[in-house]
Design a protein around this motif. Structure first.
Motif, PDB file in Angstrom:
ATOM      1  N   VAL A 185     -17.309   3.568  90.099  1.00  0.00           N
ATOM      2  CA  VAL A 185     -16.584   4.161  88.898  1.00  0.00           C
ATOM      3  C   VAL A 185     -15.607   2.912  88.045  1.00  0.00           C
ATOM      4  CG1 VAL A 185     -16.667   6.573  89.606  1.00  0.00           C
ATOM      5  CG2 VAL A 185     -14.641   5.002  90.016  1.00  0.00           C
ATOM      6  N   SER A 186     -15.889   1.678  88.705  1.00  0.00           N
ATOM      7  CA  SER A 186     -15.058   0.513  88.293  1.00  0.00           C
ATOM      8  C   SER A 186     -15.646  -0.114  86.770  1.00  0.00           C
ATOM      9  CB  SER A 186     -14.872  -0.192  89.198  1.00  0.00           C
ATOM     10  OG  SER A 186     -16.169  -0.856  89.640  1.00  0.00           O
ATOM     11  N   SER A 187     -16.729   0.413  86.626  1.00  0.00           N
ATOM     12  CA  SER A 187     -17.729   0.034  85.373  1.00  0.00           C
ATOM     13  C   SER A 187     -17.658   0.840  84.584  1.00  0.00           C
ATOM     14  CB  SER A 187     -19.061  -0.693  85.715  1.00  0.00           C
ATOM     15  OG  SER A 187     -19.801   0.411  86.069  1.00  0.00           O
ATOM     16  N   THR A 188     -17.743   0.503  83.211  1.00  0.00           N
ATOM     17  CA  THR A 188     -18.032   1.679  81.847  1.00  0.00           C
ATOM     18  C   THR A 188     -19.464   2.454  82.158  1.00  0.00           C
ATOM     19  OG1 THR A 188     -16.613   0.209  80.676  1.00  0.00           O
ATOM     20  CG2 THR A 188     -18.295   2.095  79.548  1.00  0.00           C
ATOM     21  N   PRO A 189     -20.308   1.984  82.528  1.00  0.00           N
ATOM     22  CA  PRO A 189     -21.545   2.850  82.766  1.00  0.00           C
ATOM     23  C   PRO A 189     -21.337   3.552  83.916  1.00  0.00           C
ATOM     24  CG  PRO A 189     -22.443   0.534  82.284  1.00  0.00           C
ATOM     25  CD  PRO A 189     -20.953   0.688  82.648  1.00  0.00           C
ATOM     26  N   GLY A 190     -20.769   3.110  85.146  1.00  0.00           N
ATOM     27  CA  GLY A 190     -20.518   3.910  86.432  1.00  0.00           C
ATOM     28  C   GLY A 190     -19.446   5.215  86.266  1.00  0.00           C
ATOM     29  N   LEU A 191     -18.595   4.794  85.378  1.00  0.00           N
ATOM     30  CA  LEU A 191     -17.626   6.090  84.944  1.00  0.00           C
ATOM     31  C   LEU A 191     -18.302   7.304  84.162  1.00  0.00           C
ATOM     32  CD1 LEU A 191     -14.829   7.350  85.319  1.00  0.00           C
ATOM     33  CD2 LEU A 191     -14.101   5.738  83.245  1.00  0.00           C
ATOM     34  N   ALA A 192     -19.017   6.537  83.354  1.00  0.00           N
ATOM     35  CA  ALA A 192     -19.863   7.532  82.225  1.00  0.00           C
ATOM     36  C   ALA A 192     -20.803   8.381  83.214  1.00  0.00           C
ATOM     37  CB  ALA A 192     -20.592   6.728  81.271  1.00  0.00           C
ATOM     38  N   GLY A 193     -21.425   7.774  84.101  1.00  0.00           N
ATOM     39  CA  GLY A 193     -22.463   8.526  85.101  1.00  0.00           C
ATOM     40  C   GLY A 193     -21.692   9.421  85.732  1.00  0.00           C
ATOM     41  N   ALA A 194     -20.397   9.062  86.122  1.00  0.00           N
ATOM     42  CA  ALA A 194     -19.490  10.104  87.036  1.00  0.00           C
ATOM     43  C   ALA A 194     -19.261  11.217  86.215  1.00  0.00           C
ATOM     44  CB  ALA A 194     -18.495   9.254  87.734  1.00  0.00           C
ATOM     45  N   LEU A 195     -19.023  10.988  85.024  1.00  0.00           N
ATOM     46  CA  LEU A 195     -18.573  12.272  84.205  1.00  0.00           C
ATOM     47  C   LEU A 195     -19.632  13.010  83.872  1.00  0.00           C
ATOM     48  CD1 LEU A 195     -15.940  10.267  81.753  1.00  0.00           C
ATOM     49  CD2 LEU A 195     -15.297  11.792  83.790  1.00  0.00           C
ATOM     50  N   VAL A 196     -20.702  12.395  83.825  1.00  0.00           N
ATOM     51  CA  VAL A 196     -22.101  13.320  83.492  1.00  0.00           C
ATOM     52  C   VAL A 196     -22.521  14.305  84.617  1.00  0.00           C
ATOM     53  CG1 VAL A 196     -24.600  12.913  83.312  1.00  0.00           C
ATOM     54  CG2 VAL A 196     -23.179  11.662  81.816  1.00  0.00           C
TER      55      VAL A 196
END
Length: 265
Positions: A185-196
């Motif tokens: 979750v340290s990257s923008t795509p990773g955080l977006a994926g976690a929220l998804v």
């Protein structure tokens, strides 16, 4: 296709997630422009499926599905059920995956790589959906020791069911899992994926904020209870390699069904 889309996709079961250098006003303006005409009557929220029953294995033999291939090593996948994300034991299985094959010093790595040199490494994951999950253990092994590899993996599964792991093992698993999650979750795509994932699996909004506290609260006894609850189910094994070298090794461990893949031009 149009009919399926109109039935399944609608605003009632959809979410727009924006992460990064964005402003709320701009996002809402874009959302209204592109989705403002989306009819609330379109689409329907699918019913929540009931968790599947965990069927005890009993005295049944392990089912081994084997694909014949002329390979230089044997590829094996061991499959078991595990908890879904809505189950209180979901995090326990993330740690069990680390303990069996997610660490360089995991039990399987010690048994198959360091002690015997049978396999270079073991990869273990619990793929969790909302109400159910599947626990997969993947490895490659020397052709003449594939049966021994499978037997050692089955022994590790039995061990995690029958006795608590050590405090050192448990702490290593927790640190590795939390470290991987923080990196994800340290990257923008990773955080977006976690929220998804939060949205798709109906997880609470504070799921990530409370994750470390919940992971650190898991005990060795909880891991053992979770493993005993799910790992008594039917075990499935998939093998890829040459039958003439593998069949006699596998047949003593379970019911083997060979298949041949036909190549097409």
């Amino acid at each position: 296709m149009r009919s399926f889309y109109s039935r399944q996709y609608g605003p009632r079961d959809s979410a727009l997630i924006a992460v990064g250098a964005v402003q709320a006003d701009a996002i809402f303006t874009l959302a209204r422009r592109h989705f403002g005409a989306w009819s609330p009557a379109q689409g329907q929220v699918p019913p929540e499926p009931a968790p599947p029953a965990v069927v005890p294995r009993g005295d049944r033999k392990i089912q081994i599905g084997a694909i014949a291939a002329d390979t230089s090593d044997a590829s094996l996948v061991i499959a078991l059920p595990c908890a879904g994300l809505s189950d209180p034991d979901a995090l326990a299985f993330d740690l069990i995956a680390m303990l069996i094959g997610g660490l360089t010093v995991s039990r399987s790595a010690a048994a198959l790589r360091h002690d015997t040199g049978i396999s270079y490494g073991v990869h273990t994951t619990c793929y969790e959906r909302r109400t159910a999950g599947e626990f997969l253990i993947e490895l490659s092994a020397d052709l003449d020791r594939a049966g021994e590899s499978l037997e050692k993996i089955l022994t590790e599964i039995q061990r995690v069911k029958s006795s608590p792991v050590t405090l050192a093992e448990l702490e290593a698993a927790k640190m590795r899992f939390l470290g991987q999650t923080a990196a994800a979750v340290s990257s923008t795509p990773g955080l977006a994926g976690a929220l998804v994932d939060l949205y798709l699996n109906a997880l609470p909004l504070d799921h990530l904020a409370t994750l470390e506290r919940r992971v650190r609260a898991i005990s060795a006894e909880q891991l053992q209870r979770a493993a005993a609850r799910y790992f008594d189910a039917q075990i499935g094994v998939a093998v890829y390699g040459p039958p003439r070298l593998l069949h006699d090794q596998l047949v003593s461990l379970g019911d083997v069904q060979w298949s041949m893949l036909k190549a097409t031009k």
